[in-house]
Design a protein around this motif. Structure first.
Motif, PDB file in Angstrom:
ATOM      1  N   ALA A 254      -0.870   2.756  -4.271  1.00 47.53           N
ATOM      2  CA  ALA A 254       0.027   1.632  -4.026  1.00 47.53           C
ATOM      3  C   ALA A 254       1.362   1.833  -4.741  1.00 47.53           C
ATOM      4  O   ALA A 254       2.426   1.463  -4.225  1.00 47.53           O
ATOM      5  N   THR A 255       1.323   2.448  -5.917  1.00 45.06           N
ATOM      6  CA  THR A 255       2.531   2.660  -6.712  1.00 45.06           C
ATOM      7  C   THR A 255       3.456   3.692  -6.084  1.00 45.06           C
ATOM      8  O   THR A 255       4.685   3.526  -6.074  1.00 45.06           O
ATOM      9  N   TYR A 256       2.880   4.769  -5.532  1.00 44.45           N
ATOM     10  CA  TYR A 256       3.705   5.880  -5.041  1.00 44.45           C
ATOM     11  C   TYR A 256       3.880   5.902  -3.519  1.00 44.45           C
ATOM     12  O   TYR A 256       4.632   6.724  -3.010  1.00 44.45           O
ATOM     13  N   ARG A 257       3.246   4.991  -2.807  1.00 42.65           N
ATOM     14  CA  ARG A 257       3.436   4.938  -1.360  1.00 42.65           C
ATOM     15  C   ARG A 257       4.883   4.614  -0.979  1.00 42.65           C
ATOM     16  O   ARG A 257       5.415   5.186  -0.017  1.00 42.65           O
ATOM     17  N   PRO A 258       5.558   3.703  -1.695  1.00 37.79           N
ATOM     18  CA  PRO A 258       6.970   3.453  -1.355  1.00 37.79           C
ATOM     19  C   PRO A 258       7.830   4.714  -1.434  1.00 37.79           C
ATOM     20  O   PRO A 258       8.728   4.912  -0.614  1.00 37.79           O
TER      21      PRO A 258
ATOM     22  N   ARG B  69      10.615  12.954   8.906  1.00 37.21           N
ATOM     23  CA  ARG B  69       9.290  13.442   9.300  1.00 37.21           C
ATOM     24  C   ARG B  69       8.234  12.734   8.469  1.00 37.21           C
ATOM     25  O   ARG B  69       8.506  12.226   7.374  1.00 37.21           O
ATOM     26  N   ALA B  70       7.030  12.679   9.000  1.00 39.69           N
ATOM     27  CA  ALA B  70       5.956  11.951   8.333  1.00 39.69           C
ATOM     28  C   ALA B  70       5.613  12.570   6.981  1.00 39.69           C
ATOM     29  O   ALA B  70       5.668  13.791   6.812  1.00 39.69           O
ATOM     30  N   VAL B  71       5.262  11.712   6.024  1.00 43.63           N
ATOM     31  CA  VAL B  71       4.828  12.145   4.697  1.00 43.63           C
ATOM     32  C   VAL B  71       3.514  11.447   4.381  1.00 43.63           C
ATOM     33  O   VAL B  71       3.433  10.223   4.364  1.00 43.63           O
ATOM     34  N   GLU B  72       2.462  12.229   4.176  1.00 38.50           N
ATOM     35  CA  GLU B  72       1.135  11.687   3.894  1.00 38.50           C
ATOM     36  C   GLU B  72       0.865  11.739   2.394  1.00 38.50           C
ATOM     37  O   GLU B  72       0.897  12.811   1.782  1.00 38.50           O
ATOM     38  N   LEU B  73       0.605  10.586   1.802  1.00 41.32           N
ATOM     39  CA  LEU B  73       0.356  10.498   0.364  1.00 41.32           C
ATOM     40  C   LEU B  73      -1.120  10.671   0.039  1.00 41.32           C
ATOM     41  O   LEU B  73      -1.982  10.142   0.734  1.00 41.32           O
ATOM     42  N   ARG B  74      -1.396  11.429  -1.021  1.00 44.03           N
ATOM     43  CA  ARG B  74      -2.767  11.532  -1.520  1.00 44.03           C
ATOM     44  C   ARG B  74      -2.745  11.664  -3.031  1.00 44.03           C
ATOM     45  O   ARG B  74      -1.975  12.447  -3.594  1.00 44.03           O
ATOM     46  N   THR B  75      -3.572  10.858  -3.701  1.00 40.98           N
ATOM     47  CA  THR B  75      -3.712  10.944  -5.152  1.00 40.98           C
ATOM     48  C   THR B  75      -4.787  11.958  -5.488  1.00 40.98           C
ATOM     49  O   THR B  75      -5.877  11.940  -4.914  1.00 40.98           O
TER      50      THR B  75
ATOM     51  N   ASN C 147      10.808  -1.020  -6.169  1.00 37.17           N
ATOM     52  CA  ASN C 147       9.410  -0.544  -6.153  1.00 37.17           C
ATOM     53  C   ASN C 147       9.294   0.934  -5.781  1.00 37.17           C
ATOM     54  O   ASN C 147       8.183   1.464  -5.654  1.00 37.17           O
ATOM     55  N   LEU C 148      10.420   1.624  -5.637  1.00 40.71           N
ATOM     56  CA  LEU C 148      10.364   3.054  -5.294  1.00 40.71           C
ATOM     57  C   LEU C 148       9.675   3.865  -6.381  1.00 40.71           C
ATOM     58  O   LEU C 148       9.020   4.868  -6.101  1.00 40.71           O
TER      59      LEU C 148
END
Length: 288
Positions: free
Chosen positions: A43-47, A58-64, A255-256
């Motif tokens: 939630a913190t780094y999705r923005p 282009r799409a960016v997929e987040l993964r912790t 929130n970035l």
């Protein structure tokens, strides 16, 4: 019919542009576990991930990734293309797979931070010399401040943690701080940013935590890219430009980044030489 030809040309160009965008694979963005759990970390780094997607087109997929070692490895295996990771994790990824840093994150406007050792004020520990026979916790072995830097310091002092301490643990930074304040752990390694954040969030009380050792300044977390992606110089320039704009855009999009993080500054591999030197000195990093 001549009237329709320009319209058809515009339509065809739009379709081709759309197809070109769709052909670009999503950038897999790996982030270390900076927050207490994966859900909060995502939630913190999705923005930031969404911000980069918009800037890069282009799409960016987040993964912790829950360990620094794991995140470093993911850059070498292709599981992630870009990553925000600790300094030691970056040096490992660079050494193992030639991953390259393109930017360094700023904390309160500074690109550096400190490793620390903490204890409870009533522990009787006032310096590392007082640690003999005590329980001590390191962070995971991919952590700069939680493992590499304190280990390097102990080695310089002729201290073997496995024999000097009564018990050695390896755990998360947040757990170290909590256990120290509770008196369940004599001392442990952490970094100033984490301790400050936990105090601000009310997760620990400042009066129950004492810093008794601090390292020289260390380079902040690295924004790195895989070796294959680094070859795309045009994309790297776009990534660096986007990250440089984060600082200004924080004013309208606070929130970035988490609190106290104020943007990025472009840095190269040379900035992380102190971490590499510590890795080589401890034998945790092998010369290529």
């Amino acid at each position: 019919m001549p009237f329709f030809k320009p319209l058809f040309a515009v339509f065809l160009a739009a379709v081709m542009a759309s197809s070109s965008f769709a052909a670009e694979p999503a950038l897999k963005f790996g982030v270390g576990l900076f927050q207490p759990d994966k859900e909060k970390n995502d939630a913190t780094y999705r923005p930031l991930a969404d911000y980069l997607a918009k800037k890069l087109g282009r799409a960016v997929e987040l993964r912790t990734v829950d360990s620094w070692e794991g995140l470093a490895k993911s850059l070498s295996t292709g599981e992630t293309d870009i990553a925000l990771l600790g300094p030691w994790g970056y040096v490992l990824a660079n050494n193992q797979a030639n991953a390259q840093v393109v930017s360094t994150i700023l904390y309160d406007g500074k690109p550096e931070y400190f490793a620390i050792m903490v204890t409870h004020p009533n522990s009787g520990i006032n310096s590392p010399k007082d640690l003999k026979g005590k329980t001590f916790a390191f962070g995971d072995k991919g952590s700069t401040s939680g493992y590499l830097i304190p280990l390097h310091y102990f080695m310089q002092q002729g201290i073997d943690p496995e024999t000097y301490f009564s018990k050695v643990l390896y755990t998360k930074h947040q757990a170290i701080e909590v256990q120290v304040t509770q008196g369940a752990l004599d001392a442990g390694a952490d970094y100033n940013r984490n301790r400050n954040a936990m105090i601000e969030l009310g997760l620990i009380k400042a009066e129950q935590s004492k810093i008794f050792w601090q390292s020289p300044a260390l380079p902040n977390d690295a924004f790195a890219v895989s070796a294959s992606l680094y070859k795309n110089k045009a994309l790297i320039e776009k990534i660096q430009a986007a990250l440089l704009e984060v600082g200004a855009d924080l004013k309208s999009q606070p929130n970035l980044l988490p609190a106290h993080y104020t943007g990025f500054v472009s840095r190269d591999d040379g900035f992380y030489k102190p971490i590499r030197d510590a890795g080589l000195a401890t034998g945790k990093l092998q010369v290529k």
